[in-house]
Structures are given as C-alpha cells and as structure tokens.
Design a protein around this motif. Structure first.
Motif, PDB file in Angstrom:
ATOM      1  N   GLU A 195       0.827  -1.201   0.000  1.00 46.08           N
ATOM      2  CA  GLU A 195       0.000   0.000   0.000  1.00 46.08           C
ATOM      3  C   GLU A 195       0.869   1.263   0.000  1.00 46.08           C
ATOM      4  OE1 GLU A 195      -2.337   0.414   3.524  1.00 46.08           O
ATOM      5  OE2 GLU A 195      -2.998   2.388   2.858  1.00 46.08           O
ATOM      6  N   HIS A 249       2.998   1.607  -3.289  1.00 40.41           N
ATOM      7  CA  HIS A 249       2.173   2.091  -4.400  1.00 40.41           C
ATOM      8  C   HIS A 249       2.079   3.623  -4.372  1.00 40.41           C
ATOM      9  CE1 HIS A 249      -0.951   1.931  -7.463  1.00 40.41           C
ATOM     10  NE2 HIS A 249      -1.597   2.830  -6.751  1.00 40.41           N
ATOM     11  N   GLU A 286      -3.197  -1.572  -8.213  1.00 39.85           N
ATOM     12  CA  GLU A 286      -3.925  -0.916  -7.094  1.00 39.85           C
ATOM     13  C   GLU A 286      -4.206  -1.921  -5.983  1.00 39.85           C
ATOM     14  OE1 GLU A 286      -5.053   2.297  -6.892  1.00 39.85           O
ATOM     15  OE2 GLU A 286      -4.520   2.999  -8.875  1.00 39.85           O
TER      16      GLU A 286
END
Ligand SMILES: NC(=O)C1=CN([C@@H]2O[C@H](COP(=O)(O)OP(=O)(O)OC[C@H]3O[C@@H](n4cnc5c(N)ncnc54)[C@H](O)[C@@H]3O)[C@@H](O)[C@H]2O)[C@@H](O)CC1
Ligand SMILES: Nc1ncnc2c1ncn2[C@@H]1O[C@H](COP(=O)(O)OP(=O)(O)O)[C@@H](O)[C@H]1O
Ligand SMILES: [K+]
Length: 508
Positions: A227, A230, A508
């Motif tokens: 997370e 990214h 994602e």
C-alpha cells in the motif's frame, strides 16, 4: 500501517477503555476470534493452548472457550499458575472454561507436559506478550524449551513468548512460531533480529481499538508494504522526456570490481532514470562499455587500478550537472577515493553513498554536517559498525537505538540493510516487508544502490526514494524466486525482476 512498541500498545488499550468505554474483555474476544481463525486454517483436531498469567494468557483462555463453543476441536489448556492469579478479565474466561469443562492442567510436571504436547497437533503460545519485562527462567523456561523441542507447529499470540516487543531480543529463551497473530498493529520486535526469525508468518488482526486512538499514538514507525510502496511510485507523465525523468551520475568501479559498478548502473537504467552516466577508472572501461550501451561514460585516469583524484575534472563537471550522484560501488579503498568523496560531499546535489564510499565516509563523518542536499547512506550491518564505531554484539543487541542516534546526529537518510531492511530519518522509521535469502550474494547491494539512485532522480524525496527502492528490490527477489532457486539467484536475475516488481507495485 503503523508499527508499535509495547508502551504505546498499553496506552492504546487504556485509552480505548477510559475514553471510548471499550472494555478489555471485548478486545480479548476479538483477539480470540483472530486466533481461532488461524487455528481453523490448520485443520487439526487436538489443540493445546499454553497460558501465562497476564493478558496474553487471558487471550489464550478466551481462545479455549471459543474453540469449545464453536468447533469440535479437542482443547487442552496448560496454565502456569492458578486461575485466581490471572487479571480480572482472564478470570472471567477462566470461569467460563471451568463451566465448559475444558481439559486444563495447572503447572503440570515436565513429563506430563511433554506427553500432552506430544499428543497435540497444534500448540498456541499465550505465555507472554508485550508485558515481558525480564529474562525468562524457572518453569516458564522449561515450558518454552519443551514447546520448541516438541516439533509441533506453534501459533504465537501477539508475539512469540520470550521476544522483547521493542527490541526483538530473546530474553533467555523464546518460542519458535510458525505464525504470529499480532493484535491491532504489529510490534517492532517482530521485525528486528532475532525476533524476526522466531515469529514465522505475521498475521495482523484488528481487534477493535478505534483508529483515532492509534493515530493519536503516532509512533513514527511504519511498515513498508504494498500500500505504501504504491503511493510512493514516481508519476511518469505521458509527455515525459529523459530530462524530466531525472539524470544520474554513478561513480565507482576499480580493477577487479567492474561488476559492482555495472550492476549498479544497470539497475539504475531498469528503474526509470532518464539519463544515466557512469564514471570509472580507465583501466576497466573496456569491460563496461559493451555491456552498458544505454548509459554514457566518463573514463578517469587510474592509479594502480583506482581513481586518480588528480584527473577527475570531467567527473566533477558532470557531477555539477546531474540531479543525483551515487558513489562507492566497487570503487575500492585508497586515499584518492577518500579525496573524491570529500569533494563530492561539498557539491550541493543529492548524494547516495554505498560500499567503499561508506568506508571512506567513516573517516570523515563530520563532513556530513555541512551537507546542504539530501544524503542517503546504504550500509549493511558491518558497514554500520564502522560508521558507529561499535562492535558487532553491541550493534546487534540494540540496533534501533544506534541507528536513531546516528540519524539524530547526522542529517542523512539511513538505509540499514538486512533481512528486514530499515529506513530511517530523524524521528521516522520504515521497515521493509519484501526480500528473501536469495539476496545473500555479492552484487545485491549494488543493484539496490542503482535502484535508489534512479528513484531519487525521479522523485527527489530521499526518504521516499530510499524506501521505494528497498521495497522494489526485495519484491524483485521475491517474484524471481517463484521460478529461480535461492541458490541460483544472482544480481542478473534480480535486475531481470525489477520490471515485474514495478508492475506489481503499480497494481492498485
Ligand atoms: N491490555 C489489553 O487491553 C489487551 C491486551 N492484550 C494482550 O495482552 C498482552 C499484554 O498483556 P500484559 O501486559 O498483561 O502482559 P503479558 O501477558 O505479556 O504478561 C505480563 C505478566 O508476566 C509477568 N512477567 C513478565 N516477564 C516475566 C518473566 N520473564 N517471567 C515471569 N513473569 C514475567 C509480568 O509481571 C506480568 O504479570 C498483549 O501482548 C496481548 O496479547 C489483548 O488481550 C488485547 C487487549
Ligand atoms: N537473507 C536476506 N533476506 C532479505 N534480504 C537480504 C538477505 N540477505 C541479503 N539481503 C539484501 O541484499 C542486499 C545485500 O547488500 P550488500 O550486503 O551490500 O551486498 P553487496 O555485497 O552485493 O553489495 C541488501 O539489500 C540486503 O537487505
Ligand atoms: K505469546
């Protein structure tokens, strides 16, 4: 995801209770749910839960009652004290356990304990959690040793018993777990060696402490996971050109060590840098140019196989005109290498110092205080020992303290490489979650240096570039290891994996 220490976790529990009226009993119920979920994944029929006398042991009693109520698993509980020695919440579960007639053994003899462990298929370790505050001895010691000797798989509750939640140190002895289910937020000790070798896979379970509480208790410690990685990816505009993607000068190499520089430059090229130039001693240029056609080069006259500081004008001119400079991979150790580092430190450009550059730096640390641009250092533990002038044991037993002392004294981004690489700046720590033992080969560090250089050229934030580089480097190794044995992994395979690592991080 924030990583926490024991003190903050206790504060979180207290705030949940006092300000949000959430009783500990509710949190324990959720903790037991999370443990039960993990137990069920093992598809076993006989489980033994070992309980200490604090809240960790109370979680164990809560688990016992849940397994009895909701499954047909046969549960045995080993308690290392009487029920009335447990905290009040634990006593609630103790009474339920008694009423449910769950098989329990209070302070069993060692022979009985071994028999019980032998007949169980899965053990749950609830002896100590974040409350461990002294060395383990006596019965607790024998129990932990018996658990480890049993060879049975172990799930640890919150943290393997015996591991200090803040330092990862073994206090006397510690449980070797296959899985650790850790509550609310992961604890530092799960990622610091040797704790990281005891905890097995880490499962993070939300037990219902409100997010506002955890946010209030800012630890400054962060898990470097998918997370976060990214979010750190540098944008690449549709109309990008080679200059907007950053320019880098990589300085290194010496006779017999051209490969280190080559790996570093290649990794930089594969990690998105717009224009990459390298500077190396003339004697190794032939070995480099044919394998690095995409990069530009500067040959520097050499002195016994190393850079000759007298002939570095072109190098320093180029250094003034790039976005980022990296120094050290394969540069070797000589007085001229030290002089070159001194001169580079005076240039107002972001500088990444690795390998032999760190050796030279260890003799000139005060110069760091004069730096006006970002400086990233990428030592492994041996190089860190030299930078801190401490011996191995001292550093290993309190690695975070030494690392924070260092970044408090010098204005740098520190990438302390290891099984779980740590990235630090004053008041901030990120802990990497990628990488594997296939990386334990010469050349891996050079690849990392090249990747960080490229990311620094693109996004210009040292802490973020260093973090993303470390994450992608480990991820490249993880993805490659799906079809390459750890034994067979080299820097080449690692570089080949960089593209897949970017693709995975872009997801994602
Ligand atoms: N406080 C809370 O609200 C919650 C706590 N939780 C659990 O509670 C744990 C922390 O509980 P505690 O703070 O009670 O601590 P522990 O359960 O880790 O144990 C502390 C007890 O062990 C003793 N002790 C410490 N080191 C010892 C040693 N070497 N030899 C013998 N005795 C030793 C302490 O004096 C204390 O009595 C967490 O790890 C987590 O598992 C969860 O139940 C969720 C809610
Ligand atoms: N067992 C391991 N698990 C995870 N990462 C590892 C392991 N061994 C090495 N690494 C990583 O590989 C790199 C090795 O760097 P370094 O020791 O400087 O190697 P080199 O000598 O090739 O420059 C570091 O990024 C380190 O974190
Ligand atoms: K435990």
């Amino acid at each position: 995801m924030q990583v926490m220490d024991g003190k903050r976790m206790r504060e979180a529990d207290a705030i949940a209770l006092e300000e949000y009226q959430i009783p500990t009993l509710l949190l324990m119920d959720r903790a037991a749910d999370a443990l039960m979920k993990e137990v069920l994944r093992w598809q076993v029929k006989r489980v033994c839960i070992l309980c200490g006398l604090g809240n960790n042991g109370s979680d164990g009693l809560a688990l016992a009652t849940q397994l009895q109520r909701f499954t047909d698993i046969s549960v045995s509980v080993v308690m290392l004290g009487e029920g009335n020695q447990m905290p009040a919440d634990g006593q609630v579960y103790y009474q339920i356990m008694r009423a449910l007639n769950i098989r329990s053994f209070i302070q069993p003899g060692l022979e009985d304990l071994r028999l019980l462990l032998h007949e169980s298929e899965l053990l749950v370790d609830c002896l100590f959690g974040t409350g461990l505050n002294r060395g383990i001895d006596g019965l607790f010691y024998d129990v932990i040793e018996s658990v480890n000797a049993s060879g049975k798989p172990v799930i640890s509750c919150d943290i393997p018993s015996g591991i200090h939640a803040d330092t990862g140190q073994v206090l006397g002895t510690a449980v070797k777990a296959k899985v650790t289910v850790t509550f609310q937020n992961p604890k530092l000790g799960l990622y610091l060696e040797p704790g990281s070798l005891y905890c097995g896979d880490i499962v993070i379970a939300d037990i219902g402490v409100p997010n506002v509480v955890m946010e209030r208790l800012k630890s400054g410690f962060e898990l470097l996971d998918q997370e976060l990685a990214h979010r750190l990816l540098p944008p690449r505009a549709r109309n990008a050109n080679k200059y907007t993607c950053g320019t880098a000068l990589i300085i290194g190499g010496s006779k017999g060590m051209s490969g280190a520089l080559q790996m570093c430059v290649k990794a930089c090229l594969y990690s998105g840098c717009g224009l990459t130039t390298y500077a190396a001693p003339a004697c190794i240029m032939n070995a480099l140019t044919s394998s690095l056609p995409q990069a530009m080069s500067i040959a520097v006259s050499d002195k016994q196989g190393h850079f000759d500081n007298e002939f570095c004008d072109e190098l320093f001119k180029a250094a003034q005109n790039v976005d980022v400079i990296a120094f050290g991979c394969g540069a070797g150790r000589s007085e001229d290498v030290e002089r070159i580092l001194e001169r580079l430190l005076l240039i107002d450009k972001p500088l990444i110092i690795d390998a032999d550059g760190l050796w030279a730096l260890s003799r000139r640390l005060p110069l760091l205080k004069k730096r006006r641009s970002a400086t990233i250092l990428t030592p492994h533990m041996g190089e860190m020992q030299r930078l801190c002038a401490v011996d191995k044991n001292a550093l290993q037993s309190d690695v975070l303290r030494y690392a924070f002392d260092f970044v408090n004294e010098y204005p740098v981004t520190l990438v302390l490489k290891g099984m779980r690489t740590l990235i630090l700046e004053k008041g901030r720590l990120r802990i990497n979650t990628t990488g594997n033992e296939g990386l334990a080969k010469g050349g891996s560090g050079d690849v990392l240096c090249g990747m960080i250089t490229a990311l620094m050229a693109q996004q210009k934030q040292a802490f973020d570039a260093a973090s993303l580089g470390v994450y992608l480097h480990g991820l490249a190794a993880d993805l490659q290891s799906q079809h390459t044995a750890f034994y067979a992994m080299t820097a080449n395979e690692l570089i080949q994996g960089i593209s897949d690592a970017f693709l995975a991080a872009m997801d994602e």
